[in-house]
Design an enzyme around this catalytic site. Structure first.
Site, mmCIF file in Angstrom:
data_model
loop_
_atom_site.group_PDB
_atom_site.id
_atom_site.type_symbol
_atom_site.label_atom_id
_atom_site.label_comp_id
_atom_site.label_asym_id
_atom_site.label_seq_id
_atom_site.Cartn_x
_atom_site.Cartn_y
_atom_site.Cartn_z
ATOM 1 N N GLU A 1 0.642 -0.929 -0.068
ATOM 2 C CA GLU A 1 0.345 -0.119 0.071
ATOM 3 C C GLU A 1 1.309 1.394 0.301
ATOM 4 O O GLU A 1 0.505 1.758 -0.635
ATOM 5 C CB GLU A 1 -1.092 0.055 0.531
ATOM 6 C CG GLU A 1 -2.072 -1.221 1.073
ATOM 7 C CD GLU A 1 -1.006 -2.383 2.152
ATOM 8 O OE1 GLU A 1 -1.734 -3.098 2.771
ATOM 9 O OE2 GLU A 1 0.222 -3.021 1.895
ATOM 10 N N SER B 1 24.934 -40.719 -11.468
ATOM 11 C CA SER B 1 23.969 -39.581 -12.676
ATOM 12 C C SER B 1 22.972 -38.427 -11.433
ATOM 13 O O SER B 1 23.556 -38.775 -10.251
ATOM 14 C CB SER B 1 22.881 -40.758 -12.547
ATOM 15 O OG SER B 1 21.699 -40.998 -11.437
ATOM 16 N N TRP C 1 21.433 -36.486 -13.394
ATOM 17 C CA TRP C 1 20.008 -36.071 -12.797
ATOM 18 C C TRP C 1 19.033 -36.739 -13.103
ATOM 19 O O TRP C 1 19.203 -37.959 -14.234
ATOM 20 C CB TRP C 1 19.227 -34.051 -13.782
ATOM 21 C CG TRP C 1 20.285 -33.561 -13.297
ATOM 22 C CD1 TRP C 1 20.281 -33.031 -11.893
ATOM 23 C CD2 TRP C 1 20.470 -32.190 -13.647
ATOM 24 N NE1 TRP C 1 20.134 -31.380 -11.737
ATOM 25 C CE2 TRP C 1 21.088 -31.376 -12.623
ATOM 26 C CE3 TRP C 1 21.661 -32.451 -15.041
ATOM 27 C CZ2 TRP C 1 21.501 -30.289 -13.285
ATOM 28 C CZ3 TRP C 1 21.723 -30.911 -15.341
ATOM 29 C CH2 TRP C 1 22.177 -30.272 -14.442
ATOM 30 N N THR D 1 22.263 -37.995 0.938
ATOM 31 C CA THR D 1 22.403 -37.090 -0.169
ATOM 32 C C THR D 1 23.102 -35.687 0.259
ATOM 33 O O THR D 1 24.102 -35.586 -0.493
ATOM 34 C CB THR D 1 20.590 -35.634 0.190
ATOM 35 O OG1 THR D 1 19.245 -37.217 -0.356
ATOM 36 C CG2 THR D 1 20.706 -35.287 -0.983
#
Length: 223
Positions: free
Chosen positions: A55, A171, A173, A199
């Site tokens: 605003e 790998s 992706w 991970t």
């Protein structure tokens, strides 16, 4: 009051609100449009946490022309002093004649108080224009405010036979470019990323966001 025009300008305010993705957490995404004599004279959105609200940006752009105008806001203007002054009072001071609000802010510090400030000052308030669309933009914020639990999004890169990598583990992706672009968007949108320990140990991912990097560069220019 023209329902079609109200929806048109509110749709514009919602699009503006989305520009704050990645920069306003934990605040909500908010957009504002000021219209007078059938023309947009001011626009704004909440750009970063701790900075001016939508605003204020719109009112600053409109200047003195804001007097007698209509302001469209995707979320009820705040009524309390936080990192910035209350927007509802700023709207009153600007001489706004009518305020169209998509949805009420459920934050207990606001929760109808902003609307009351404006109505007590004689401003006509219209509530609920494109409410569903506005709530969808802020579903993460609303989930936390209303339920006190975070909004979670689960991202899984999995092959049709349930694998997450090749047997060798080499790998990089298994998802395509479209999926990876979506992940970059989500990393920008959410406040935190959680991954499994394997991970971290095997891939040591950066977990950053290309979109956030670009956004930060733009904010340097803006501020």
């Amino acid at each position: 009051m023209d329902e079609v025009l109200d929806e048109k300008y509110m749709a514009r305010a919602i699009e503006l609100a989305k520009r704050g993705i990645g920069g306003v957490n934990p605040n909500p995404l908010v957009g504002a449009v000021i219209v007078k004599d059938g023309k947009i004279i001011g626009e704004g959105w909440h750009k970063k946490f701790g900075g001016p609200h939508a605003e204020v940006w719109a009112l600053n752009e409109a200047g003195e022309n804001a007097e007698g105008a209509t302001i469209y806001v995707t979320l009820e203007p705040c009524s309390h002093q936080g990192k910035t002054p209350p927007c509802a009072k700023r709207i009153v001071e600007a001489g706004i004649k009518r305020c169209v609000v998509a949805c009420i802010d459920p934050n207990p510090l606001v929760a109808g108080k902003g609307i009351k400030i404006m109505e007590d000052a004689g401003i006509e308030v219209e509530l609920g224009v494109l409410e569903k669309e506005a709530k969808d933009v802020n579903k993460i914020f609303l989930k936390y405010i209303e339920n006190k639990i975070p909004y979670l999004f689960l991202k899984c890169g999995i092959t049709l036979d349930g694998k997450i990598a090749t047997r060798s583990g080499k790998s990089k992706w298994i998802t395509n470019e479209i999926a990876r672009e979506k992940v970059q968007f989500l990393r920008t949108k959410f406040m935190a990323i959680m991954v499994g320990i394997n991970t971290v140990l095997k891939d040591n991912p950066s977990l950053d966001s290309d979109l956030m990097k670009k956004s930060l560069e733009l904010k340097k220019e803006t501020f």
